[in-house]
Design a protein around this motif. Structure first.
Motif: not given
Length: 260
Positions: A87-92, A169-174, A214-217, A219-231
């Motif tokens: 998730h992202h908090t969608a906060s500042a 924490e944060g808003n990762y729409a962009k 739209t969560c987790p934004g 920008a962050l959603y686009a990095r989930l494949p990278e996250l899976r590979r890194a883990v």
């Protein structure tokens, strides 16, 4: 619709008022840490990267960030989750990386989940600040992870009985994900995959994969494949292979647009 409603919870948590994440958190920041499975550690310096130890990340406990008592204890299910929901908090996107800021974030999330949504406690099990500080969210979460069980949260509508949620924490729409937050997210996912014997290629998903949000934004959603590979690489490097238990790992809010 509030995608964080908790099935199987009391009526107050199921039917509390609906609030958006942006309206709730605004520009709050903060977090903390403790070594899971060990005694309390010296607090990290506010501006230092978060350090992780052998088998588990350092996670600040609820007592350390001064959580309120929950209305009711979290329900424990005697089996592991099968999905790790990002998730992202969608906060500042605050610049403050301090411990005080991180702790304030956890308190703010809890306040809005309990007072704004009428829930029993914070919805997510874990929270990571933009400074990479990791904190326990819902009560009994750390104990449950240690026991390979699940403390049921309120972070993904109709899917809380089989998922564990991480608020970033944060808003990762962009916006780009801060390096400290990313590094901690990788370590936390490695820890959870080991604890629950999960395959990162299957287990790590975004909130939008389960609910209309739209969560987790983008920008962050686009990095989930990278996250899976890194883990997966970290798990394989530990000698245990993807999702294997017993391997030694070395190292180290809700879409307020619908509660991310």
């Amino acid at each position: 619709m509030n995608e964080h409603s908790e099935e199987g919870a009391d009526a107050g948590e199921r039917h509390g008022p609906q609030v958006t994440r942006r309206a709730l958190i605004g520009g709050v920041v903060g977090a903390g840490l403790l070594s899971i499975g060990s005694s309390l550690m010296e607090p990290a310096m506010a501006d230092e990267p978060v350090a992780f130890r052998a088998d588990a990340p350092n996670v600040y406990t609820r007592a350390q960030w001064n959580a309120r008592s929950p209305k009711r204890p979290a329900r424990i299910i005697g089996r592991p989750p099968d999905r790790i929901v990002i998730h992202h908090t969608a906060s500042a996107n605050a610049k403050d990386r301090s411990l005080d800021h991180a702790f304030a974030l956890s308190r703010k999330i809890q306040m809005w989940h309990m007072d704004g949504n009428g829930w029993n406690d914070s919805g997510q099990q874990l929270t990571i600040s933009r400074g990479g500080i990791v904190m326990e969210g819902r009560n009994r979460s750390l104990r449950a992870i240690r026991a390979k069980n699940l403390a049921v949260g309120a972070h993904a509508l109709n899917h809380n009985n089989h998922t564990i949620g991480i608020e970033n924490e944060g808003n990762y729409a962009k916006a780009k994900v801060p390096a400290r937050l990313w590094d901690s997210l990788v370590e936390v996912c490695v820890w959870l995959c080991r604890a629950y014997d999960l395959r990162p290629s299957e287990a790590i998903i975004g909130h939008r994969d389960l609910n209309s949000t739209t969560c987790p934004g983008d920008a962050l959603y686009a990095r989930l494949p990278e996250l899976r590979r890194a883990v997966a690489a970290r798990l394989a490097g530990s000698g245990g292979g993807e999702g294997a238990t017993g391997a030694s790992i070395t190292s180290i809010l809700p879409s307020f647009d619908g509660f991310g």
